[in-house]
Write a protein that holds these residues in place. Sequence first.
Motif, PDB file in Angstrom:
ATOM      1  N   LYS A  79       0.945  -1.280  -0.102  1.00 55.65           N
ATOM      2  CA  LYS A  79       0.066   0.046  -0.115  1.00 55.65           C
ATOM      3  C   LYS A  79       0.749   1.279   0.204  1.00 55.65           C
ATOM      4  CE  LYS A  79      -4.240  -1.460   2.270  1.00 55.65           C
ATOM      5  NZ  LYS A  79      -4.997  -1.008   3.540  1.00 55.65           N
ATOM      6  N   ASN A  80       1.983   1.325   0.622  1.00 56.54           N
ATOM      7  CA  ASN A  80       2.662   2.433   0.836  1.00 56.54           C
ATOM      8  C   ASN A  80       4.092   2.706   0.168  1.00 56.54           C
ATOM      9  OD1 ASN A  80       0.802   3.354   2.672  1.00 56.54           O
ATOM     10  ND2 ASN A  80       1.483   2.003   4.195  1.00 56.54           N
ATOM     11  N   LEU A  81       4.183   1.676  -0.908  1.00 55.88           N
ATOM     12  CA  LEU A  81       5.498   1.442  -1.810  1.00 55.88           C
ATOM     13  C   LEU A  81       5.733   3.282  -2.214  1.00 55.88           C
ATOM     14  CD1 LEU A  81       8.155   0.508  -2.926  1.00 55.88           C
ATOM     15  CD2 LEU A  81       6.883  -0.305  -4.696  1.00 55.88           C
ATOM     16  N   ASP A  82       4.474   3.793  -2.622  1.00 55.97           N
ATOM     17  CA  ASP A  82       4.576   5.073  -3.328  1.00 55.97           C
ATOM     18  C   ASP A  82       4.672   6.133  -2.512  1.00 55.97           C
ATOM     19  OD1 ASP A  82       1.990   4.809  -1.862  1.00 55.97           O
ATOM     20  OD2 ASP A  82       0.679   5.712  -3.678  1.00 55.97           O
ATOM     21  N   GLY A  83       4.858   5.966  -1.186  1.00 58.79           N
ATOM     22  CA  GLY A  83       5.523   6.942  -0.182  1.00 58.79           C
ATOM     23  C   GLY A  83       7.148   6.866  -0.207  1.00 58.79           C
ATOM     24  N   ILE A  84       7.666   6.019  -0.874  1.00 57.70           N
ATOM     25  CA  ILE A  84       9.114   5.667  -1.070  1.00 57.70           C
ATOM     26  C   ILE A  84       9.657   5.959  -2.692  1.00 57.70           C
ATOM     27  CG2 ILE A  84      11.104   3.948  -0.881  1.00 57.70           C
ATOM     28  CD1 ILE A  84       9.856   4.500   1.968  1.00 57.70           C
ATOM     29  N   LEU A  85       8.823   5.610  -3.395  1.00 61.61           N
ATOM     30  CA  LEU A  85       9.113   5.689  -4.786  1.00 61.61           C
ATOM     31  C   LEU A  85       7.640   6.594  -5.562  1.00 61.61           C
ATOM     32  CD1 LEU A  85      10.197   2.344  -5.710  1.00 61.61           C
ATOM     33  CD2 LEU A  85      11.721   4.177  -5.291  1.00 61.61           C
ATOM     34  N   GLY A  86       8.079   7.534  -5.993  1.00 59.56           N
ATOM     35  CA  GLY A  86       6.837   8.186  -6.898  1.00 59.56           C
ATOM     36  C   GLY A  86       6.218   7.134  -7.990  1.00 59.56           C
ATOM     37  N   GLN A  87       5.141   7.509  -8.149  1.00 60.07           N
ATOM     38  CA  GLN A  87       4.266   6.803  -9.088  1.00 60.07           C
ATOM     39  C   GLN A  87       4.896   6.769 -10.756  1.00 60.07           C
ATOM     40  OE1 GLN A  87       0.191   7.497  -9.339  1.00 60.07           O
ATOM     41  NE2 GLN A  87      -0.249   7.108  -7.055  1.00 60.07           N
ATOM     42  N   ASN A  88       5.531   7.618 -10.974  1.00 63.21           N
ATOM     43  CA  ASN A  88       6.368   7.533 -12.076  1.00 63.21           C
ATOM     44  C   ASN A  88       7.465   6.619 -12.135  1.00 63.21           C
ATOM     45  OD1 ASN A  88       7.540   9.422 -10.346  1.00 63.21           O
ATOM     46  ND2 ASN A  88       8.582  10.634 -12.022  1.00 63.21           N
ATOM     47  N   ILE A  89       8.230   6.456 -10.923  1.00 60.87           N
ATOM     48  CA  ILE A  89       9.334   5.754 -11.041  1.00 60.87           C
ATOM     49  C   ILE A  89       8.801   4.106 -10.774  1.00 60.87           C
ATOM     50  CG2 ILE A  89      11.116   4.838  -9.408  1.00 60.87           C
ATOM     51  CD1 ILE A  89      11.780   7.276 -10.965  1.00 60.87           C
ATOM     52  N   ILE A  90       7.606   3.830 -10.280  1.00 64.16           N
ATOM     53  CA  ILE A  90       7.008   2.850  -9.867  1.00 64.16           C
ATOM     54  C   ILE A  90       6.338   2.043 -11.205  1.00 64.16           C
ATOM     55  CG2 ILE A  90       5.140   1.374  -8.944  1.00 64.16           C
ATOM     56  CD1 ILE A  90       5.298   3.087  -6.544  1.00 64.16           C
ATOM     57  N   MET A  91       6.223   3.123 -12.036  1.00 67.98           N
ATOM     58  CA  MET A  91       5.622   2.656 -13.548  1.00 67.98           C
ATOM     59  C   MET A  91       6.853   2.170 -14.347  1.00 67.98           C
ATOM     60  SD  MET A  91       2.447   2.512 -13.399  1.00 67.98           S
ATOM     61  CE  MET A  91       1.977   2.212 -14.574  1.00 67.98           C
ATOM     62  N   LEU A  92       8.017   2.824 -14.121  1.00 63.14           N
ATOM     63  CA  LEU A  92       9.424   2.315 -14.949  1.00 63.14           C
ATOM     64  C   LEU A  92       9.924   1.046 -14.561  1.00 63.14           C
ATOM     65  CD1 LEU A  92      11.100   5.826 -15.034  1.00 63.14           C
ATOM     66  CD2 LEU A  92       9.670   4.624 -16.923  1.00 63.14           C
ATOM     67  N   PHE A  93       9.504   0.445 -13.384  1.00 62.87           N
ATOM     68  CA  PHE A  93      10.348  -0.697 -12.727  1.00 62.87           C
ATOM     69  C   PHE A  93       9.466  -1.844 -12.640  1.00 62.87           C
ATOM     70  CE2 PHE A  93      13.205   2.753 -11.724  1.00 62.87           C
ATOM     71  CZ  PHE A  93      14.521   2.440 -11.693  1.00 62.87           C
ATOM     72  N   ASN A  94       9.896  -3.079 -12.375  1.00 66.72           N
ATOM     73  CA  ASN A  94       9.474  -3.946 -11.714  1.00 66.72           C
ATOM     74  C   ASN A  94      10.766  -4.813 -10.926  1.00 66.72           C
ATOM     75  OD1 ASN A  94      10.410  -5.994 -13.504  1.00 66.72           O
ATOM     76  ND2 ASN A  94       8.660  -5.833 -14.787  1.00 66.72           N
ATOM     77  N   TYR A  95      10.451  -5.531 -10.098  1.00 71.43           N
ATOM     78  CA  TYR A  95      11.465  -6.153  -8.968  1.00 71.43           C
ATOM     79  C   TYR A  95      12.437  -6.711 -10.286  1.00 71.43           C
ATOM     80  CZ  TYR A  95      14.085  -8.404  -5.845  1.00 71.43           C
ATOM     81  OH  TYR A  95      15.226  -9.125  -4.703  1.00 71.43           O
ATOM     82  N   ASP A  96      12.076  -7.700 -11.002  1.00 71.86           N
ATOM     83  CA  ASP A  96      13.086  -8.385 -11.813  1.00 71.86           C
ATOM     84  C   ASP A  96      13.650  -7.745 -13.170  1.00 71.86           C
ATOM     85  OD1 ASP A  96      13.356 -10.725 -10.288  1.00 71.86           O
ATOM     86  OD2 ASP A  96      11.228 -11.054 -10.638  1.00 71.86           O
ATOM     87  N   GLY A  97      12.818  -6.721 -13.940  1.00 70.72           N
ATOM     88  CA  GLY A  97      13.358  -5.946 -14.696  1.00 70.72           C
ATOM     89  C   GLY A  97      12.847  -6.777 -15.986  1.00 70.72           C
ATOM     90  N   ILE A  98      11.565  -7.379 -15.966  1.00 66.50           N
ATOM     91  CA  ILE A  98      11.078  -8.034 -17.000  1.00 66.50           C
ATOM     92  C   ILE A  98       9.987  -6.948 -17.645  1.00 66.50           C
ATOM     93  CG2 ILE A  98      11.733 -10.304 -16.295  1.00 66.50           C
ATOM     94  CD1 ILE A  98       8.711 -10.390 -15.325  1.00 66.50           C
ATOM     95  N   LEU A  99       9.829  -7.483 -19.011  1.00 72.15           N
ATOM     96  CA  LEU A  99       8.600  -7.054 -19.662  1.00 72.15           C
ATOM     97  C   LEU A  99       8.986  -5.536 -20.092  1.00 72.15           C
ATOM     98  CD1 LEU A  99       5.599  -8.623 -17.897  1.00 72.15           C
ATOM     99  CD2 LEU A  99       6.343  -9.170 -20.245  1.00 72.15           C
ATOM    100  N   GLY A 100      10.255  -5.107 -20.281  1.00 72.46           N
ATOM    101  CA  GLY A 100      10.849  -3.822 -20.820  1.00 72.46           C
ATOM    102  C   GLY A 100      10.828  -2.883 -19.591  1.00 72.46           C
ATOM    103  N   LYS A 101      10.792  -3.276 -18.383  1.00 75.76           N
ATOM    104  CA  LYS A 101      10.867  -2.372 -17.307  1.00 75.76           C
ATOM    105  C   LYS A 101      12.396  -2.669 -16.616  1.00 75.76           C
ATOM    106  CE  LYS A 101       6.108  -1.714 -16.609  1.00 75.76           C
ATOM    107  NZ  LYS A 101       5.243  -0.823 -15.542  1.00 75.76           N
TER     108      LYS A 101
END
Length: 152
Positions: A79-101
């Motif tokens: 619920k609170n990851l967007d308190g650490i990372l802005g939504q724009n950053i969250i949209m650029l990443f995923n944990y493993d870096g798959i699917l073009g992220k």
Amino acid sequence: MQSIAARMEAMEKKMDCVLKNQATILAILQKLTHEDLPDGDLFPITAIEELEIMKSSIAKEVTKYDNIIKKIIKGDLSKNLDGILGQNIIMLFNYDGILGKMPFKKYTHLNNALLNAVKEDGISSRVYVQLIQAAFNPLRLLSKNNGNHLFK
């Protein structure tokens, strides 16, 4: 061949760009190195450049950042990851870096700080990876913005 005036004008434009970038970099560095900043001034991280700088800051002051991150995520990483990372950053990443992220797992010090924040709740490293993968799910952000929480 360009006139001296045209070359000077081009040089001034380039210099303006350099100064603008320098001001941004200095502001980020000042934000990260100032000891008495409240938690809200450090997070959320809204630019990849900030994330890169924060990587080394966390490595130098692990306990400080562990405590700040614990306060922000309040025991609920999804619920609170967007308190650490802005939504724009969250949209650029995923944990493993798959699917073009981009891979978030490469930020080991930040991941360790997040793990330490949820470890007190008895969460293992393996469960942390599952939680962080779910937290990067774009549907979670959409539901949060609409007030309908799919991931609780």
